[in-house]
Design an enzyme around this catalytic site. Sequence first.
Site, mmCIF file in Angstrom:
data_model
loop_
_atom_site.group_PDB
_atom_site.id
_atom_site.type_symbol
_atom_site.label_atom_id
_atom_site.label_comp_id
_atom_site.label_asym_id
_atom_site.label_seq_id
_atom_site.Cartn_x
_atom_site.Cartn_y
_atom_site.Cartn_z
ATOM 1 N N HIS A 7 3.605 6.416 -6.846
ATOM 2 C CA HIS A 7 2.700 8.026 -7.352
ATOM 3 C C HIS A 7 3.889 9.064 -7.262
ATOM 4 O O HIS A 7 3.552 9.912 -7.900
ATOM 5 C CB HIS A 7 1.613 7.795 -6.404
ATOM 6 C CG HIS A 7 0.583 8.733 -7.036
ATOM 7 N ND1 HIS A 7 -0.774 8.965 -6.368
ATOM 8 C CD2 HIS A 7 0.397 9.283 -8.285
ATOM 9 C CE1 HIS A 7 -1.617 9.696 -7.117
ATOM 10 N NE2 HIS A 7 -1.158 9.829 -8.288
ATOM 11 N N HIS B 173 1.743 4.286 -2.823
ATOM 12 C CA HIS B 173 1.750 5.725 -2.750
ATOM 13 C C HIS B 173 3.120 6.237 -3.303
ATOM 14 O O HIS B 173 3.248 7.366 -3.879
ATOM 15 C CB HIS B 173 1.658 6.267 -1.245
ATOM 16 C CG HIS B 173 0.111 6.072 -0.817
ATOM 17 N ND1 HIS B 173 -0.987 6.807 -1.589
ATOM 18 C CD2 HIS B 173 -0.395 5.556 0.483
ATOM 19 C CE1 HIS B 173 -1.961 6.610 -0.782
ATOM 20 N NE2 HIS B 173 -1.697 5.829 0.293
ATOM 21 N N HIS C 142 0.814 -1.305 0.016
ATOM 22 C CA HIS C 142 -0.047 -0.056 0.163
ATOM 23 C C HIS C 142 0.806 1.173 -0.121
ATOM 24 O O HIS C 142 0.792 2.188 -0.878
ATOM 25 C CB HIS C 142 -0.888 0.049 1.214
ATOM 26 C CG HIS C 142 -1.845 1.084 1.119
ATOM 27 N ND1 HIS C 142 -2.998 0.929 0.974
ATOM 28 C CD2 HIS C 142 -1.590 2.544 1.787
ATOM 29 C CE1 HIS C 142 -3.526 2.451 1.333
ATOM 30 N NE2 HIS C 142 -3.017 3.067 1.757
ATOM 31 N N GLU C 143 2.020 1.224 0.964
ATOM 32 C CA GLU C 143 2.673 2.262 1.097
ATOM 33 C C GLU C 143 3.429 2.662 -0.156
ATOM 34 O O GLU C 143 3.923 3.640 -0.430
ATOM 35 C CB GLU C 143 3.401 2.539 2.341
ATOM 36 C CG GLU C 143 2.759 2.550 3.546
ATOM 37 C CD GLU C 143 1.406 3.561 3.659
ATOM 38 O OE1 GLU C 143 1.636 4.510 3.096
ATOM 39 O OE2 GLU C 143 0.337 3.496 4.415
HETATM 40 ZN ZN LIG Z 1 -3.098 4.985 1.833
#
Ligand SMILES: [Zn+2]
Length: 696
Positions: free
Chosen positions: A485, A482, A478-479
């Site tokens: 991104h 990010h 998940h991290e």
């Molecule tokens: Zn998040």
Amino acid sequence: MSKVKIPHTDSPNPLLTPFTGIHQTAPFNSVKIEHYLPAFELAIEDARKEIQQIIENQSTPDFANTIVALDTSGEKLDRIKGIFFNLNSAATCDEMQEIAQEIAPKLSDFGNDISLNAELFARIKEVHDRRENLALNAEEATLLEKNYRRFVRSGANLIDADKAKYREITKELSTLGLQYQQNVLTETNAYELLITDEDDLSGLPESIVEMATQTAQSKSKEGWLFNLQYPSYVPFLKYADNRKLREQIFRASSSRANHGNEHDNNAYIRRIVELRLEKAQLLGFKSHAEYKLQERMAETPEKVIRFLDELHQESKPFAVKEFAEVQEFAEKLGFAGSIQRWDWAYYSEKLKSEKYNFTDEEVKPYLQLEKVIDGVFSLARKLYGLRLQENENIEVYHPEVTAYEVFDETDRFIAILYLDFFPRESKRSGAWMTDYRSQSNVNGNSIRPHISLVTNFSKSTENTPSLLTFDEVTTFLHEFGHGLHGMLSQCQFSGTSGTSVYWDFVELPSQIHENWAYEKEWLDQFAVHYQTGEKLPEELIKKIQKAQNFQAAYMMERQLSFAMLDMAYHNREIPVEGDLKTFELNATSSTDLFEPVDGSLQSTSFSHIFSGGYDAGYYSYKWAEVLDADAFTVFQENGIFDRETADSFRKHILEKGGSEHPMILYKAFRGKEATTAALLKRNGLEASPNPSFGGK
Ligand SMILES: [Zn+2]
């Protein structure tokens, strides 16, 4: 660049001199506590001067001398803020927390000085008025609109009397939000469940009992002390055999700030809702939700309500079945009567372990941190051609932090990535991605981002390496999503790059990468037993996949009921009438499977929407899930390592930041808008045959 001397040392302040380390990374080794305050003060002063220069510019306002100038201003301040606030979360100390207290009002004053600056707004408005004739590209137009709206949404277009009113409302709202939160906190802390009879601990795992012993000791009490904090409350409801006590603690939690005493939040809620509405209408919107959603991918309250209702219609029949299953299972265990809210977690936990029968401990030996890192890095290589190379010469803020240089396939430098995995007293809990420097590329001056991922995974011991739970692996992905991104961003402006996107879009890159955790093809590459080298057994993978969907419909309905309550409060054109209990029941009754409980009220401790910034935004949790499930189907169809699909995701989503409206970006990748079908399928809630739930 100026060099200030600080009184008690002879060396220049490293926060104020140019960063000369590798890729201009932060000079962590030389930054000392005493550098922060003077650096902040000077940087704020410099940033003010830059704003003043924009205002005093004698040339006609244009995109470059106003909008770009504003976007690139305050670079030094951003750099200091990046270091200070990231370290205040990941490696803090008392002094840093004091500095944070001291600097917060100064930063907020500076922010207000910009957003309430009439002269600055006049220039922005002049550029905005001429936007059709400026031949701006999509990102430039987005940045202009973003800046213009930032002012307008803060009242810049209002007449003076309304401006004053706007300021009054905002001020009162910020106080009310704090008081609301304070009441929740006070009422949370006021409750204690002291157990003195050992029999009442029946069912509770040893670690929970131990924690309760320590809590009691810390308050000089005999026995076992439980409270309403999450780590105490949740396991108690899940495991305690004593039903009376479960009921007691449940009632205490669900009636917080609803006791008619001085910590009661009912009046605060009414006032907050009323003021938000007033503020929205002052700015020309029908409702607070309409105001908030202007800057969201979902765009309108109608769309959000339709979205919630669609998920609800599809999930409800499954939730009813799940409810009946728990009731039946409880009866099988000898329970008589209807299960109540304080029985749900208790019997569900037992049902879950009967159905899936595996524990974190069985999975962990296959998930050694070093191997998981390899797995995540190889995913980045397979999908996006990235190569991450540790560089020990890059300064870090703690010996446990590792710094990587990230290169693309042509060996072009892309980003810096810091990884900081383990818990420390100086680190807050949870996991997050942040940056020390964001990406931008103005007039050929390419600035590559410095990204950091911080988690709290368990550390290695003398005998075992660091082994992750399955949830920790998904957290890492998940991290890292990010992080991608941020790292892969190819935008012009820092104000539109990386994760500077609408907040119901920001979880797409993170959540989509979690999907790989459930793919055997990916797990096979690194998930091997740290002692035997044996692969994570397929049977265990299947159990993990199935357990993921345990009570998916019930959880969906629960999230939807929060989101519906949020919309009920904020998508209205008149203040709330009648008592809040009735109001709440009306808003959420369609999702409810339990009888209402006397004295319980969700609203009085619903901090997310009354003091947490999720007002008219709670739906975004589900919205993001729908997006990630829908987007991942493209990978499922073309192959989870399909390079073309990954290239497209990178080109249309990861590189684009907030340079265009997220719906445009999403459709460019997907070819169409997302539907709820993929999420329902992933959750095992596919199209119900029940005709009474078919209508949309
Ligand atoms: Zn998040």
